[in-house]
Design a protein around this motif. Structure first.
Motif, PDB file in Angstrom:
ATOM      1  N   PRO A 246       0.829  -1.220   0.000  1.00  0.00           N
ATOM      2  CA  PRO A 246       0.000   0.000   0.000  1.00  0.00           C
ATOM      3  C   PRO A 246       0.861   1.268   0.000  1.00  0.00           C
ATOM      4  O   PRO A 246       2.068   1.216   0.236  1.00  0.00           O
ATOM      5  CB  PRO A 246      -0.820  -0.121   1.285  1.00  0.00           C
ATOM      6  N   THR A 247       0.215   2.380  -0.253  1.00  0.00           N
ATOM      7  CA  THR A 247       0.896   3.661  -0.471  1.00  0.00           C
ATOM      8  C   THR A 247       1.891   4.040   0.616  1.00  0.00           C
ATOM      9  O   THR A 247       3.039   4.361   0.317  1.00  0.00           O
ATOM     10  CB  THR A 247      -0.160   4.771  -0.644  1.00  0.00           C
ATOM     11  N   GLU A 248       1.452   4.021   1.895  1.00  0.00           N
ATOM     12  CA  GLU A 248       2.351   4.427   2.988  1.00  0.00           C
ATOM     13  C   GLU A 248       3.650   3.644   2.949  1.00  0.00           C
ATOM     14  O   GLU A 248       4.740   4.188   3.099  1.00  0.00           O
ATOM     15  CB  GLU A 248       1.674   4.204   4.357  1.00  0.00           C
ATOM     16  N   ASP A 249       3.507   2.351   2.758  1.00  0.00           N
ATOM     17  CA  ASP A 249       4.646   1.446   2.744  1.00  0.00           C
ATOM     18  C   ASP A 249       5.576   1.763   1.573  1.00  0.00           C
ATOM     19  O   ASP A 249       6.798   1.863   1.735  1.00  0.00           O
ATOM     20  CB  ASP A 249       4.106   0.011   2.640  1.00  0.00           C
ATOM     21  N   ARG A 250       4.994   1.958   0.386  1.00  0.00           N
ATOM     22  CA  ARG A 250       5.816   2.278  -0.797  1.00  0.00           C
ATOM     23  C   ARG A 250       6.568   3.585  -0.584  1.00  0.00           C
ATOM     24  O   ARG A 250       7.754   3.696  -0.886  1.00  0.00           O
ATOM     25  CB  ARG A 250       4.939   2.397  -2.057  1.00  0.00           C
ATOM     26  N   LYS A 251       5.860   4.579  -0.048  1.00  0.00           N
ATOM     27  CA  LYS A 251       6.482   5.895   0.172  1.00  0.00           C
ATOM     28  C   LYS A 251       7.677   5.760   1.122  1.00  0.00           C
ATOM     29  O   LYS A 251       8.734   6.361   0.909  1.00  0.00           O
ATOM     30  CB  LYS A 251       5.465   6.878   0.759  1.00  0.00           C
ATOM     31  N   GLU A 252       7.486   4.948   2.141  1.00  0.00           N
ATOM     32  CA  GLU A 252       8.546   4.727   3.128  1.00  0.00           C
ATOM     33  C   GLU A 252       9.768   4.088   2.467  1.00  0.00           C
ATOM     34  O   GLU A 252      10.905   4.519   2.669  1.00  0.00           O
ATOM     35  CB  GLU A 252       7.986   3.775   4.189  1.00  0.00           C
ATOM     36  N   ARG A 253       9.521   3.058   1.647  1.00  0.00           N
ATOM     37  CA  ARG A 253      10.618   2.365   0.955  1.00  0.00           C
ATOM     38  C   ARG A 253      11.362   3.304   0.019  1.00  0.00           C
ATOM     39  O   ARG A 253      12.589   3.281  -0.070  1.00  0.00           O
ATOM     40  CB  ARG A 253      10.082   1.175   0.148  1.00  0.00           C
ATOM     41  N   LEU A 254      10.598   4.126  -0.711  1.00  0.00           N
ATOM     42  CA  LEU A 254      11.215   5.050  -1.674  1.00  0.00           C
ATOM     43  C   LEU A 254      12.036   6.118  -0.962  1.00  0.00           C
ATOM     44  O   LEU A 254      13.131   6.464  -1.393  1.00  0.00           O
ATOM     45  CB  LEU A 254      10.135   5.702  -2.547  1.00  0.00           C
ATOM     46  N   LEU A 255      11.511   6.590   0.138  1.00  0.00           N
ATOM     47  CA  LEU A 255      12.213   7.631   0.889  1.00  0.00           C
ATOM     48  C   LEU A 255      13.509   7.061   1.468  1.00  0.00           C
ATOM     49  O   LEU A 255      14.570   7.683   1.400  1.00  0.00           O
ATOM     50  CB  LEU A 255      11.312   8.178   2.004  1.00  0.00           C
ATOM     51  N   ASP A 256      13.402   5.835   1.996  1.00  0.00           N
ATOM     52  CA  ASP A 256      14.567   5.220   2.629  1.00  0.00           C
ATOM     53  C   ASP A 256      15.669   4.891   1.625  1.00  0.00           C
ATOM     54  O   ASP A 256      16.844   5.110   1.881  1.00  0.00           O
ATOM     55  CB  ASP A 256      14.138   3.943   3.359  1.00  0.00           C
ATOM     56  N   SER A 257      15.282   4.367   0.452  1.00  0.00           N
ATOM     57  CA  SER A 257      16.304   3.940  -0.505  1.00  0.00           C
ATOM     58  C   SER A 257      16.680   5.002  -1.531  1.00  0.00           C
ATOM     59  O   SER A 257      17.805   5.035  -2.002  1.00  0.00           O
ATOM     60  CB  SER A 257      15.828   2.702  -1.264  1.00  0.00           C
ATOM     61  N   TYR A 258      15.707   5.853  -1.902  1.00  0.00           N
ATOM     62  CA  TYR A 258      15.951   6.790  -3.009  1.00  0.00           C
ATOM     63  C   TYR A 258      15.769   8.251  -2.631  1.00  0.00           C
ATOM     64  O   TYR A 258      15.921   9.139  -3.471  1.00  0.00           O
ATOM     65  CB  TYR A 258      15.055   6.429  -4.206  1.00  0.00           C
ATOM     66  N   PHE A 259      15.408   8.500  -1.376  1.00  0.00           N
ATOM     67  CA  PHE A 259      15.382   9.859  -0.827  1.00  0.00           C
ATOM     68  C   PHE A 259      14.410  10.819  -1.508  1.00  0.00           C
ATOM     69  O   PHE A 259      14.720  11.972  -1.707  1.00  0.00           O
ATOM     70  CB  PHE A 259      16.798  10.460  -0.844  1.00  0.00           C
ATOM     71  N   PHE A 260      13.235  10.327  -1.908  1.00  0.00           N
ATOM     72  CA  PHE A 260      12.224  11.265  -2.398  1.00  0.00           C
ATOM     73  C   PHE A 260      10.842  10.790  -1.966  1.00  0.00           C
ATOM     74  O   PHE A 260      10.649   9.617  -1.639  1.00  0.00           O
ATOM     75  CB  PHE A 260      12.287  11.420  -3.934  1.00  0.00           C
TER      76      PHE A 260
END
Length: 425
Positions: A246-260
């Motif tokens: 789900p969205t929250e989880d994806r956002k967290e992963r993207l922020l952690d690995s790709y910083f956006f």
């Protein structure tokens, strides 16, 4: 023959640089191909794939010196020598103690290539140079910085003898950070890990959770194909992450690995979140906090108990009290369980998990998804191995439908699946 290039680099609003189409692309059409700038075969696949061209075959022959690297023929061995020589002698002298991480091995090859580089641009850097990669050094937390330092130490330890003038600390810190943010893992048709590589032109694409292209691999070349219709002038988006969650989880992963922070259509509409986070009909319904804490529980379990089937079964039972079977955290757990079953050669167990996973996957993932294709592929091959011919062929055909779009009709993986289907007739 050189294809005319139908994509261009441009400044994407709010996203920095990106890639856009200069003509119309139909679903399944190759948008562009990019040879790897540098690449390395993963240690576990040695002997099964050629180190140089990644071809999978039975009759490879091994390097006479180190007896660790395998090749199709003398041409592949010669082609690989400039990179293999970084490791050949070292593997002999260190023996069991030779253990650089895959990232370190890849970075050593990049440095070697940069030392030798004669031209400003390689064919992999038609639109983006490797040295233009974002490093996001300012956004790295202490844990990432520590990993970076460990990698730098390992690079010095295992490679300083073979690369005469290694870049200084600052340059290495930047290079490792660039590779961590922009590197790719090369995977086969079942999404098994084959190696790591850098593809600068592929890295130019921005991310979307509703991508219009998919990246697949043919040997050490990355191929980018349209999975939605793309019109001239439209931006081309790839997905950087697994889109199951789900969205929250994806956002967290993207922020952690790709910083956006992702603001794609899928993250804004959250159209799939409800189905992805299906909750059992309970009276009274579970509190929001209860659901949140169950998600946290699921994530911790996913991290800690990747390998243990029992743990998977117990946690499925526990989570199943609140989560429906189609809930993505249940699916993740079943996927892990399936992996453990395959590892333990419990084919029936693997099959029953695969059957539970594949339908919800088709709902949660985009229409053309490698995760869905690889699940149908695994399931189809399991069925055939278990003498369930009709179901096997049916599953393989489902995989094929996605693969013809994602990999292209002329890919050897597609030919292989077609052959498997034919053999059942």
């Amino acid at each position: 023959e050189v294809q005319p290039h139908w994509t261009e680099r441009f400044l994407s609003p709010d996203k920095g640089r990106g890639l856009r189409a200069l003509r119309h692309f139909a679903v399944g059409e190759l948008v562009f191909a990019c040879p790897a700038y540098s690449y390395v075969l993963t240690v576990n696949e040695r002997g099964a794939h050629c180190e140089h061209c990644f071809t999978r075959r039975e009759d490879l022959f091994k390097c006479g010196k180190c007896k660790q690297a395998y090749y199709c023929n003398v041409d592949c061995q010669r082609g690989d020598w400039p990179m293999h020589k970084l490791e050949c002698v070292a593997m002999c002298s260190y023996g069991e103690n030779w253990c650089p991480s895959e990232t370190v091995r890849l970075v050593a090859r990049i440095i070697m290539k940069q030392v030798k580089a004669t031209t400003e641009r390689t064919p992999s850097e038609r639109l983006l140079l490797l040295k233009e990669f974002e490093a996001h050094l300012d956004k790295m937390d202490s844990e990432k910085e520590e990993m970076n330092q460990t990698d730098i130490a390992a690079l010095h330890h295992f490679y300083s003898r073979h690369i005469s003038n290694l870049p200084d600390e600052q340059a290495l810190t930047e290079l490792f950070a660039q590779v961590n943010c922009n590197g790719f893992t090369i995977e086969d048709e079942e999404l098994s890990h084959l190696g790591s590589a850098v593809f600068p032109d592929v890295a130019l694409m921005n991310h979307s959770c509703s991508p219009n292209v998919i990246v697949t691999y043919k040997g050490t070349v990355a191929e980018v194909r349209a999975v939605k219709e793309i019109n001239p002038g439209e931006e081309i988006f790839n997905s950087y992450i697994d889109l199951l969650y789900p969205t929250e989880d994806r956002k967290e992963r993207l922020l952690d690995s790709y910083f956006f922070t992702c603001q794609c259509t899928e993250c804004t509409s959250r159209s799939k979140d409800k189905a992805k986070m299906e909750i059992r009909k309970l009276n009274p319904p579970p509190e929001t906090e209860e659901i949140r804490s169950m998600v946290r529980y699921a994530k911790n379990v996913i991290e800690e108990f990747r390998r243990l089937l029992e743990m998977c079964e117990l946690s499925l039972e526990k989570m199943g009290a609140i989560f429906a079977d189609t809930n993505v955290y249940m699916l993740h757990m079943m996927y892990q369980a399936m992996g453990v079953c395959l590892y333990m050669q419990d084919w029936d167990g693997a099959m029953s998990y695969g059957e539970k996973i594949v339908q919800p996957y088709s709902v949660h993932y985009p229409a053309y998804s490698l995760n869905v294709a690889s699940m149908y592929l695994k399931l189809g091959r399991l069925y055939l191995g278990l003498e369930k011919k009709t179901q096997g062929v049916k599953a393989l055909k489902k995989a094929l439908a996605v693969m013809e779009v994602a990999h292209g009709k002329d890919h050897h993986y597609v030919a292989e699946v077609k052959r498997e289907i034919e053999e059942q007739k």
